[in-house]
Design an enzyme around this catalytic site. Structure first.
Site, PDB file in Angstrom:
ATOM      1  N   HIS A 273       0.858  -1.194   0.000  1.00 24.25           N
ATOM      2  CA  HIS A 273       0.000   0.000   0.000  1.00 24.25           C
ATOM      3  C   HIS A 273       0.895   1.246   0.000  1.00 24.25           C
ATOM      4  O   HIS A 273       1.932   1.277   0.655  1.00 24.25           O
ATOM      5  CB  HIS A 273      -0.922   0.003   1.227  1.00 24.25           C
ATOM      6  CG  HIS A 273      -2.006   1.030   1.124  1.00 24.25           C
ATOM      7  ND1 HIS A 273      -1.774   2.366   1.362  1.00 24.25           N
ATOM      8  CD2 HIS A 273      -3.315   0.929   0.768  1.00 24.25           C
ATOM      9  CE1 HIS A 273      -2.908   3.035   1.164  1.00 24.25           C
ATOM     10  NE2 HIS A 273      -3.851   2.185   0.802  1.00 24.25           N
TER      11      HIS A 273
ATOM     12  N   GLU B 176      -4.249   1.089  -7.416  1.00 22.93           N
ATOM     13  CA  GLU B 176      -4.657   2.290  -6.680  1.00 22.93           C
ATOM     14  C   GLU B 176      -3.800   3.474  -7.119  1.00 22.93           C
ATOM     15  O   GLU B 176      -2.679   3.643  -6.620  1.00 22.93           O
ATOM     16  CB  GLU B 176      -4.434   2.094  -5.176  1.00 22.93           C
ATOM     17  CG  GLU B 176      -5.267   1.010  -4.555  1.00 22.93           C
ATOM     18  CD  GLU B 176      -5.499   1.296  -3.073  1.00 22.93           C
ATOM     19  OE1 GLU B 176      -6.664   1.348  -2.672  1.00 22.93           O
ATOM     20  OE2 GLU B 176      -4.512   1.496  -2.337  1.00 22.93           O
TER      21      GLU B 176
HETATM   22  P1  PGA Z   1     -10.030   5.624   0.042  1.00 25.42           P
HETATM   23  O1  PGA Z   1      -8.686   4.753   0.335  1.00 25.42           O
HETATM   24  O2  PGA Z   1     -11.092   4.646  -0.390  1.00 25.42           O
HETATM   25  O3  PGA Z   1     -10.328   6.279   1.334  1.00 25.42           O
HETATM   26  O4  PGA Z   1      -9.687   6.585  -1.056  1.00 25.42           O
HETATM   27  C1  PGA Z   1      -8.324   3.701  -0.489  1.00 25.42           C
HETATM   28  C2  PGA Z   1      -7.088   3.011   0.060  1.00 25.42           C
HETATM   29  O5  PGA Z   1      -6.189   3.674   0.588  1.00 25.42           O
HETATM   30  O6  PGA Z   1      -6.963   1.771  -0.033  1.00 25.42           O
END
Ligand code: PGA
Length: 251
Positions: A96, A166
């Site tokens: 992440h 992401e």
């Molecule tokens: P968010 O975060 O849905 O609050 O944008 C996503 C994540 O960090 O996995």
């Protein structure tokens, strides 16, 4: 083959109390009775895994947000995958961007992924660019993040790998990525995986994460060609999180 949907809730360092954690988890658990085609993973902070270990049942799973690649040892403050397994943890989020920012390198992430899958758990591997430049350099960046994350991972464990795309600029943002841009990127990620693993790559699910909510989730799945989401903020609001799960389940 159509993959089952997968919705992952990343609670990050929330909520503040064990009671709130219990409440969110039990609300989600109750809603799962009517969910047929979707697997759901909730990933609370380490300390809540033990009190919540009983929630995992059927298509609801427990996940962790990190762990150490070693099995055991003199590593103050660390937790291993085999320790997590005993609390019914079956998924771990790795790579992440918030952890990369704390200093996790591609090498560390790769080592953790190998350790997770060989411990019998599933790795949710996060990749994503920080900016979308006009030249499209981010494609090369995403490819190299995937290659380093999966370097020397035994092919027999590929079905324990999930890629969570992401884009950093969408995490915590007001708006998610446009579905047509997501489609372009998910096709690209699929190709990167296929080039490396051929038909074996088909078992790898691709999720999207970054400002997913109950309003944008249907379009992101339908037009973005992903099989689920990694959800941050909305996973702490049980009503909204359940709505996202229900919508995904009906697609
Ligand atoms: P968010 O975060 O849905 O609050 O944008 C996503 C994540 O960090 O996995």
């Amino acid at each position: 083959m159509k993959q089952r949907k997968l919705i992952v809730g990343n609670w990050k360092m929330n909520p503040e109390s064990k009671d709130e954690a219990r409440k969110i988890a039990s609300d989600v658990k109750r809603a799962m009775k009517n969910i047929r085609k979707t697997n759901v993973v909730i990933c609370p902070p380490f300390v809540y895994l033990s009190p919540l270990s009983g929630v995992s049942k059927g298509n609801l799973f427990l996940g962790a947000q990190n762990a150490n690649a070693e099995r055991l040892g003199a590593l103050t403050g660390e937790v291993s995958f085999s320790e997590l397994y005993q609390f019914n943890v079956r998924f771990v989020i790795l790579g992440h961007s918030e952890r990369r920012k704390m200093g996790e390198t591609d090498e560390i992430i790769n080592k953790k992924i190998k350790s997770v899958v060989s411990s019998g758990l599933n790795a949710i591997v996060c990749v994503g660019e920080s900016v979308r430049d006009r030249n499209g350099d981010y494609f090369g960046f995403i490819r190299s993040q995937i290659h380093s994350a999966l370097k020397d991972v035994n092919r027999k464990f590929l079905d324990r790998i999930i890629i969570a795309y992401e884009p950093l600029w969408a995490i915590g943002a007001k708006e998610a990525m446009q579905p047509r841009d997501l489609l372009e990127t998910s096709i690209f990620i699929r190709k990167v995986l296929k080039d490396s693993y051929g038909s074996l790559s088909e078992s790898i699910q691709i999720l999207y994460g970054g400002a997913v909510d109950k309003i944008n989730c249907a379009q992101l799945i339908e037009e973005g060609n992903v099989s689920g989401f990694l959800v941050g903020r909305e996973s702490l609001r049980p009503k909204d999180f359940i709505e996202i799960i229900k919508i995904a389940d009906q697609i």
